[in-house]
Each structure stands twice: as C-alpha cells, then as structure tokens.
Design an enzyme around this catalytic site. Structure first.
Site, short mmCIF file in Angstrom:
data_model
loop_
_atom_site.label_atom_id
_atom_site.label_comp_id
_atom_site.label_asym_id
_atom_site.label_seq_id
_atom_site.Cartn_x
_atom_site.Cartn_y
_atom_site.Cartn_z
CG ASP A 122 -0.19 0.00 2.54
OD1 ASP A 122 0.85 -0.67 2.64
OD2 ASP A 122 -0.65 0.66 3.50
CD GLU A 164 4.49 0.46 6.55
OE1 GLU A 164 5.38 0.74 7.36
OE2 GLU A 164 4.03 1.30 5.77
ZN LIG Z 1 6.91 2.08 3.71
#
Ligand SMILES: [Zn+2]
Length: 370
Positions: A72, A132
C-alpha cells in the site's frame, strides 16, 4: 529478464492507497512468482475492502531468507499528475510509492526473475503485506498467525541502501480535558477546558524532558521523542469551552517500554488534579507498537554493508520489523530511495539505486539460499 524500472513503472501505475484494495498489486507481483508456493491470507478491512497478505516460498520450511514488502501507499494530492502516471527524469523515477516502497518491490520481483526457484537448496520467501501505512495491519495479522518463520529477513523501506538494524517504536494517545460550559460573560460559572489543556501541554513538555534524559546513542535524536500534534477544543467564541482533546504521539527507543511515557503523562495528570480537584483529564492510549531492537546475528547486515558500501544504521520511523522480526532471527530494514522524499508530492527513487538493490538481493539470495 524484465527491467526493474519497467516493473516499477507498472507498479506505480496501479493505485494502491491503503483505502483501496491491494489485490491488483499483489496479482501483478504474483506473475513473477509463478513457480513458487503461494499461501494467501485474505482479510476484509473495517470499510469492507478486500485485502490480501501473501507468503510465497520456493519450497516449504523455515525460510533461510525472507524478503518482506508492503503493497500500500499513502494518499496523494489530486494535483500531482505523476502520482500514478510515473515519469523518468534525470535518472529518477517519480510517482506515488516509487520510493515507499514499490521501488523495493520492483527490485524483489526483478531479483526473483533472475533466479531459478527450483535450484535453491534452502527456502526463500517473499512476503507481501497490506495496510502498512495505516498501522502495519497486515504484518500484525501475519505475526498473529505465525505465518512467517525465517532465519534472515529483509524488510523493504527506503533506507538509501543502508542496512538498518534498529528502529524506534510508535505510540499514539489522546488526552481528553473536560471543563464546564458557561456563557463567556460569566466565566466563573464554568471551567475552561482550553485553559486546563494549556496546563497539560506544559506537563507534556516536562514529560519530553524526562524522556530526553534517557539516551540511546544509536539514534538521532538519541532519545524517545514526544509530539502533541493536534489540539481541538471549544465550540464558539462566547462559550467557556467544555472539552479539549490533545493528540499525542511518542517514538520509544528500543529497550524502553512504550508504556513508560504513558505512565509519566498519567503521573503529571494526577499531580494537576491533586493541586486542583476541579481539573479533569484522561489519557487514552490508542496504539503501542514496539521498537525494533537490533538482532543478535549480524551476518545479513554485514553482507548488505559490503554489497552496498553503506554503513549499518538506525531509523526514527516505525517499520514492520517490530512485528515480523523474531529474536532468534536476524532482521534488517533495507531498500532504495530516501524516506525524506516519501509521503510527499514529487516522491522519487534514483534508478541507479534500484539496480544496486537488485544486485544486493540476488547476492543475498545466493549467500543464504543456494
Ligand atoms: Zn513504507
């Protein structure tokens, strides 16, 4: 063999802001891992969007080397035309995620395309994670399932190809200060939550000084930092404010329990209440991510130092290493690009670092898996 820059161009062109599904990026990556054993760990995020973590292995067993990468990106400005239309200028590739962290992902896929998975004696793993950027959500789920076991792990993040052996943790909290609303012409009938919040801010400065007194020379700055980043209070100019909220974060150095700062804040709030029984404030800790402490082993960091010519370092930002590393294994954060250009318009990665990273990854694979 596909050129790394063209893989990166493809990856940047697939929007994968954390609010979107990461499945298209994962499906693109899996085309490079067609002869690998693929383990899928799907989940649905709170907004109902399909997310996918993947553990791909060349063969079953504890991975001799694992390459971990999130899929992401942070959001981007609508005005930034190159965000998902990547452009190359003067040896740099521009686009959202080019640096954080699709650059590393392109290197992993490029390295994978240069090896024969069946010819590796020991298992190599590629781990793709979701979400993340909004709190290592995918990595935490994989850690909870114990989905990854590895002797050496490289977590991809832009470190300018310096092997990073330790990182600070991350904690987030909210302090709610409660006063009493009244007509501002009669302030004595109420209690200003904003005035009390000012006392809390001064208390947070005292906490910062206490945190700064405990040094960890491996870091810059060499202590746990604290920031009151957002303050919101009051409802109108002629009302004594009844509530004020302060958002606080701190980044604990390894070896220091993230709860210590919370305790210090709690003590300060209790002291303010003792002095003035009308003072009301509560601390709510919302996130406590551990720091990434240096591993005992150094084989991987030493190898990457030799290959990249960059000295091992530490970072002040949080990474998945705190969740996916394990004490009996060596974990290093590593990747092309500079974190200071990430998370802003005009993010880029130098193409030279991409190629150097691929060389490092192929050499590390040979060292640990051949
Ligand atoms: Zn990163």
């Amino acid at each position: 063999m596909v050129k790394t820059a063209s893989i990166l161009r493809d990856l940047v062109a697939i929007p994968s802001v954390s609010s979107l599904s990461n499945v298209p990026v994962v499906n693109y990556a899996l085309k490079f891992l067609d002869r690998w054993k693929i383990e899928r760990h799907p989940y649905t995020d709170p907004a109902g969007t399909a997310k996918l973590n993947v553990v791909a292995r060349t063969r079953p067993g504890i991975a001799a080397l694992a390459l971990v990468c999130h899929t992401d990106t942070v959001p981007f400005d609508a005005d930034w035309k190159e965000a998902v239309n990547p452009k190359i200028r003067a040896g740099k590739l521009y686009g959202r995620g080019s640096c954080d962290v699709k650059g590393f992902l392109a290197c992993v896929l490029s390295a994978a395309s240069r090896i024969d998975p069946e010819r590796l004696a020991r298992p190599l793993a590629v781990v793709l994670t979701a979400d993340e950027e909004i709190g290592c959500v995918g990595a935490k789920l994989l850690a909870k399932k114990k989905a990854l076991r590895a002797r050496h792990t490289i977590i991809g993040e832009p470190t300018g190809l310096a092997p990073v052996r330790a990182g600070k943790g991350y904690a987030l909290a909210e302090i709610v200060v409660r006063g009493k609303e009244a007509h501002s012409a009669f302030p004595a009938r109420g209690r200003s939550a904003i005035a009390d919040a000012a006392r809390v801010i001064l208390a947070l400065e005292r906490v910062s000084r206490k945190l700064a007194a405990r040094r960890n020379r491996a870091f810059d700055p060499p202590y746990t930092t604290l920031n009151a980043g957002v303050i919101r209070g009051g409802s109108a100019k002629n009302i004594v404010p009844g509530e004020c909220r302060i958002t606080v974060e701190w980044r604990p150095v390894p070896g220091q329990d993230g709860r210590w700062a919370a305790e210090l804040i709690g003590e300060e709030l209790a002291a303010l209440r003792k002095k003035d029984p009308g003072f009301q404030a509560e601390l709510e800790v919302k996130r406590l991510d551990p720091a990434f402490a240096p591993s005992r082993g150094e084989a991987l960091a030493n190898l990457l130092e030799r290959l990249s010519g960059r000295r091992a370092a530490t970072v002040a930002f949080g990474t998945e290493a705190a969740h996916l590393g394990s004490p009996d294994a060596e974990t290093v954060v590593f990747g092309p690009g500079d974190m200071t250009v990430a998370h802003r318009p005009g993010e880029f990665v130098p193409l030279g670092e991409l190629e150097q990273c691929v060389t490092c990854l192929v050499a590390a694979i040979r060292e640990f898996c051949a």
